[in-house]
Design an enzyme around this catalytic site. Structure first.
Site, PDB file in Angstrom:
ATOM      1  CD  GLU A  48      -2.750  -1.322   2.426  1.00 32.09           C
ATOM      2  OE1 GLU A  48      -2.621  -0.450   3.298  1.00 32.09           O
ATOM      3  OE2 GLU A  48      -3.550  -2.265   2.534  1.00 32.09           O
TER       4      GLU A  48
ATOM      5  CD  GLU B 217      -2.715  -6.718   2.933  1.00 32.28           C
ATOM      6  OE1 GLU B 217      -3.456  -6.039   3.685  1.00 32.28           O
ATOM      7  OE2 GLU B 217      -1.489  -6.543   2.849  1.00 32.28           O
TER       8      GLU B 217
END
Length: 404
Positions: free
Chosen positions: A58, A127
């Protein structure tokens, strides 16, 4: 200059890891379990899982803070990774500007609406958050098995290619490695397998049933280029996968009689159940649920209907004794030779006297004293109570009498 030093060390480290993976024959083209790699860096993250090597997570969340330098760093990281010749795809999570040869992927609780930045890239969910971190003094995070299964079914219903749970197996971060402010060392994460490796039911069993249902749809899912969307109601819809699907004008009443047909029926109404008609048959869909029909006829699984038995874990407290061994204690409570149903605590005697004792005035800072050699810093304190008004009156009387 600092960025240059960092990039040099990052490249050296990543190259070493990729080389080790290659030497150990761990890449999928070598017969190993690693099918893809992830690149770009976010502070405090280095992760390796069974089929996924990750050195970043991220970065897109913070890229804008660095302006053009952030964009340049993403391009550099992509080129550096691709130049290592790993032979498997590289991905970037939450990286909407991922370069052409890097797959951008989704992280989150729901990713059924995610689309990569190119139609030439598969839809990846790297995820799927089945829980969350536990903070000191906070409530234990919990994500219901029904909602988790709904999110997974919707992802594949709407064309998803790959989904990875975060986490599927909980764990423990020892020492100062909890990964964030005020996080406890437990990384249980409300995962299907808990911190001790025990099944978290009904979540584990419900997901097992879900996976089996999706597996039954595999022939149609891999054969069809895309699904046919059918609106069943205001908040109800179907996605049909068929190996022989060629045109939108196909007679739906013939769908079920053809080989390789699978369907997902969704009710995205959070409160109300719905009755729908699909291919001439009626189906009742609970609120916020997906029904899976591997043959476009029979429902083998619905995400809101849990058949897995809820488990209750027992805690066994052991006396502090050198004569009691762990295997003996386990066999006293269970006939199996491994820990499968119980977790245990051991009560240790608390002692304030040891060779490491010292005396000091005031309160010490915990970490500076223990230096991570122990999680505990025991205090034995002594205080003296002074009656202020008695002392004041005594001084006052002495002054009147001119005493010393």
């Amino acid at each position: 200059m600092m960025l240059q030093f960092f990039q040099e060390e990052m490249q050296r480290f990543v190259k070493k890891i990729v080389d080790l993976m290659r030497e150990e024959m761990l890449f999928s083209w070598q017969g190993g379990p690693i099918i893809m790699l992830q690149v770009v860096r976010e502070p405090n993250w280095v992760l390796i899982v069974i089929n996924f090597y990750q050195i970043e997570n991220e970065y897109g969340n913070m890229e804008s803070s660095y302006g053009q330098r952030g964009k340049d760093y993403v391009k550099w990281a992509a080129n550096m990774a691709l130049g290592l010749g790993a032979g498997v795809p590289w991905v970037m999570c939450k990286q909407t500007d991922a370069p052409e040869n890097i797959i951008d992927a989704c992280n989150g609780y729901y990713c059924d609406g995610f689309k990569p930045n190119s139609n030439n890239k598969p839809i990846l969910w790297t995820e799927n958050w089945d829980g969350w971190y536990t903070t000191w003094g906070g409530r234990l995070p919990h994500r219901p098995a029904e909602d988790l299964a709904f999110a997974v079914a919707r992802f594949y219903q709407r064309g998803g290619s790959f989904m990875n749970y975060y986490m599927y197996f909980g764990g423990t971060n020892f020492g100062r490695t909890s990964g964030g402010p005020f996080y406890v060392t437990s990384y249980d994460y409300d995962a299907p397998l808990d911190e001790y490796g025990l099944l978290s039911q009904p979540k584990w069993g419900h997901l097992k049933d879900l996976h089996a249902a999706i597996k039954l749809c595999e022939p149609a899912l891999v054969a069809a280029d895309s699904a046919q969307y059918i609106k069943l109601g205001p908040k109800q819809e179907a996605h049909v996968y068929h190996a022989n699907f060629l045109s939108e004008g196909l007679n739906l009443t013939q769908f079920g009689s053809q080989n390789g047909c699978s369907a997902f029926l969704a009710n995205i109404d959070e409160r109300n159940a719905a009755s729908v008609t699909f291919l001439g048959q009626s189906y009742t869909l609970p609120p916020w649920s997906v029904s899976i029909l591997p043959d476009c006829r029979n429902t083998v699984f619905n995400t809101a209907k849990v058949s897995a038995q809820t488990s209750i874990k027992s805690a066994v407290s052991l006396p502090h004794s050198q004569d009691v061994t762990l295997p003996q204690t386990i066999s006293a409570h269970s006939e199996v030779s491994f820990v499968s149903k119980f977790w245990m605590t051991v009560k240790e005697p608390i002692s304030l006297w040891s060779e490491n004792n010292f005396t000091i005035q005031g309160i010490l800072e915990h970490l500076n004293v223990t230096k991570d050699s122990s999680d505990y810093l025991w205090y034995l304190t002594r205080y003296i109570t002074i009656n202020f008004w008695s002392s004041y009156n005594r001084i006052k009387l002495c002054r009147k009498r001119n005493c010393k």
